[in-house]
Design a protein around this motif. Structure first.
Motif, PDB file in Angstrom:
ATOM      1  N   THR A  92      43.218 -12.141  12.490  1.00  0.00           N
ATOM      2  CA  THR A  92      44.030 -12.603  11.373  1.00  0.00           C
ATOM      3  C   THR A  92      44.192 -11.874  10.138  1.00  0.00           C
ATOM      4  O   THR A  92      45.227 -11.751   9.352  1.00  0.00           O
ATOM      5  N   LEU A  93      43.180 -11.292   9.578  1.00  0.00           N
ATOM      6  CA  LEU A  93      42.975 -10.063   8.646  1.00  0.00           C
ATOM      7  C   LEU A  93      44.039  -8.996   8.985  1.00  0.00           C
ATOM      8  O   LEU A  93      44.793  -8.688   7.929  1.00  0.00           O
ATOM      9  N   ARG A  94      43.933  -8.600  10.097  1.00  0.00           N
ATOM     10  CA  ARG A  94      45.036  -7.419  10.363  1.00  0.00           C
ATOM     11  C   ARG A  94      46.384  -7.872  10.505  1.00  0.00           C
ATOM     12  O   ARG A  94      47.270  -7.029   9.894  1.00  0.00           O
TER      13      ARG A  94
ATOM     14  N   GLY B  43      35.028 -15.626  13.180  1.00  0.00           N
ATOM     15  CA  GLY B  43      35.958 -16.469  12.399  1.00  0.00           C
ATOM     16  C   GLY B  43      37.152 -15.610  12.028  1.00  0.00           C
ATOM     17  O   GLY B  43      37.112 -14.234  12.171  1.00  0.00           O
ATOM     18  N   PRO B  44      38.229 -16.031  11.623  1.00  0.00           N
ATOM     19  CA  PRO B  44      39.493 -15.255  11.453  1.00  0.00           C
ATOM     20  C   PRO B  44      39.374 -14.369  10.288  1.00  0.00           C
ATOM     21  O   PRO B  44      40.097 -13.670  10.051  1.00  0.00           O
ATOM     22  N   LEU B  45      38.451 -14.776   9.105  1.00  0.00           N
ATOM     23  CA  LEU B  45      38.370 -13.912   7.935  1.00  0.00           C
ATOM     24  C   LEU B  45      37.000 -13.270   8.102  1.00  0.00           C
ATOM     25  O   LEU B  45      36.176 -13.592   7.161  1.00  0.00           O
ATOM     26  N   SER B  46      36.744 -12.217   9.063  1.00  0.00           N
ATOM     27  CA  SER B  46      35.695 -11.551   9.211  1.00  0.00           C
ATOM     28  C   SER B  46      36.024 -10.271   9.406  1.00  0.00           C
ATOM     29  O   SER B  46      36.668  -9.488   9.802  1.00  0.00           O
ATOM     30  N   ILE B  47      34.639  -9.467   8.959  1.00  0.00           N
ATOM     31  CA  ILE B  47      34.850  -8.048   9.199  1.00  0.00           C
ATOM     32  C   ILE B  47      33.415  -7.579   9.680  1.00  0.00           C
ATOM     33  O   ILE B  47      32.153  -8.042   8.965  1.00  0.00           O
ATOM     34  N   GLU B  48      33.205  -6.908  10.721  1.00  0.00           N
ATOM     35  CA  GLU B  48      31.926  -6.606  11.238  1.00  0.00           C
ATOM     36  C   GLU B  48      31.801  -4.922  11.226  1.00  0.00           C
ATOM     37  O   GLU B  48      32.570  -4.228  11.651  1.00  0.00           O
TER      38      GLU B  48
ATOM     39  N   GLN C  85      47.762  -5.508   3.708  1.00  0.00           N
ATOM     40  CA  GLN C  85      47.722  -4.884   2.486  1.00  0.00           C
ATOM     41  C   GLN C  85      46.504  -4.991   1.867  1.00  0.00           C
ATOM     42  O   GLN C  85      46.034  -4.304   1.150  1.00  0.00           O
ATOM     43  N   GLU C  86      45.906  -6.280   1.945  1.00  0.00           N
ATOM     44  CA  GLU C  86      44.656  -6.558   1.337  1.00  0.00           C
ATOM     45  C   GLU C  86      43.456  -5.467   2.125  1.00  0.00           C
ATOM     46  O   GLU C  86      42.704  -4.897   1.345  1.00  0.00           O
ATOM     47  N   MET C  87      43.659  -5.332   3.419  1.00  0.00           N
ATOM     48  CA  MET C  87      42.684  -4.623   4.070  1.00  0.00           C
ATOM     49  C   MET C  87      42.897  -3.189   3.529  1.00  0.00           C
ATOM     50  O   MET C  87      41.787  -2.270   3.294  1.00  0.00           O
ATOM     51  N   ILE C  88      44.041  -2.830   3.452  1.00  0.00           N
ATOM     52  CA  ILE C  88      44.436  -1.438   3.146  1.00  0.00           C
ATOM     53  C   ILE C  88      43.799  -1.180   1.489  1.00  0.00           C
ATOM     54  O   ILE C  88      43.145   0.043   1.031  1.00  0.00           O
TER      55      ILE C  88
ATOM     56  N   ASP D 232      44.166  -2.074  19.501  1.00  0.00           N
ATOM     57  CA  ASP D 232      43.841  -2.961  18.274  1.00  0.00           C
ATOM     58  C   ASP D 232      45.053  -2.798  17.482  1.00  0.00           C
ATOM     59  O   ASP D 232      45.279  -2.096  16.838  1.00  0.00           O
ATOM     60  N   ARG D 233      45.680  -4.019  17.590  1.00  0.00           N
ATOM     61  CA  ARG D 233      46.951  -4.119  16.903  1.00  0.00           C
ATOM     62  C   ARG D 233      46.953  -3.932  15.453  1.00  0.00           C
ATOM     63  O   ARG D 233      45.996  -4.615  14.894  1.00  0.00           O
ATOM     64  N   PHE D 234      47.746  -3.269  14.761  1.00  0.00           N
ATOM     65  CA  PHE D 234      47.983  -3.058  13.362  1.00  0.00           C
ATOM     66  C   PHE D 234      46.992  -2.258  12.666  1.00  0.00           C
ATOM     67  O   PHE D 234      47.084  -1.916  11.308  1.00  0.00           O
ATOM     68  N   THR D 235      46.133  -1.705  13.436  1.00  0.00           N
ATOM     69  CA  THR D 235      45.041  -0.774  12.785  1.00  0.00           C
ATOM     70  C   THR D 235      45.869   0.577  12.415  1.00  0.00           C
ATOM     71  O   THR D 235      45.276   1.441  11.643  1.00  0.00           O
TER      72      THR D 235
END
Length: 219
Positions: A192-194, A113-118, A199-202, A29-32
């Protein structure tokens, strides 16, 4: 970080840990790993990053043929985190107050979609009703601060693996679990988010951890 056989990890000062168990190629899971490292740095919470590919030993599954040693190393470190926070009394397996476990995973830009979190909780099996409600409200509020276009979905496609519930309710005599105060969330972040909004996710999950500390950890 301390390096084990299958994971690397660090202790923290919060009643929380974050992890990225599928951080290593192939099928990573890249960038995690970068997201988890960023949250650890900003919050001071404990964290775990997998150093073995899921194709060799999947840490997000119950122990079995092929992953037994890896899963028990992972579970042992979680136990060390809990004792380190002082939440477990000597000889006890039940947490004295709520603890938060955020597992950061990666999903494709489909199906949401590309801007999603489940967020997966196995339909409430991995956390209390109260903490699930708080987590949902808090995460959605923090997300809105960055973009109203980011969707947060619960328990629809990626509901979480049963191994996540075992930290709460146990898995037979060998792994009795830590009781109703253990709250775990499997967070699947779209590619896309990752990749483009790390930085926004962090920052979002840093704010979630900080809010948890204010709401639950000092009681």
């Amino acid at each position: 970080m301390i390096t084990g056989n299958y994971i690397k990890y660090c202790f923290g000062s919060q009643s929380c840990h974050v992890d990225a168990v599928h951080a290593t190629s192939p099928q990573s899971d890249r960038f995690t790993d970068e997201i988890v490292a960023g949250i650890i740095t900003k919050t001071g919470c404990a964290g775990i990053i997998g150093t073995v590919s899921r194709t060799v030993a999947d840490l997000n599954r119950p122990p079995g043929q092929g992953n037994e040693e890896a899963v028990w190393e992972y579970r042992d470190v979680i136990g060390q985190f809990l004792y380190n926070t002082g939440l477990l009394k000597p000889g006890s397996r039940n947490l004295a107050r709520p603890y938060l476990h955020i597992g950061i995973h990666g999903m494709k830009d489909q199906p949401h979609g590309p801007l999603s979190i489940e967020v997966g909780t196995i339909h409430g099996k991995t956390c209390s009703v109260r903490v699930k409600k708080w987590f949902g409200e808090t995460l959605k509020a923090k997300v809105r601060d960055y973009s109203p276009d980011i969707k947060v979905i619960f328990d629809k496609h990626w509901v979480g693996n049963q191994s996540l519930a075992s930290h709460r309710w146990g898995e037979g005599r060998r792994y009795p679990g830590y009781g109703k105060n253990y709250n775990a969330f499997q967070v699947e972040i779209a590619r896309t988010l990752r990749e483009y909004h790390r930085q926004e996710m962090i920052d979002i999950f840093t704010a979630v951890v900080a809010d948890f500390t204010l709401m639950f950890s000092r009681r």
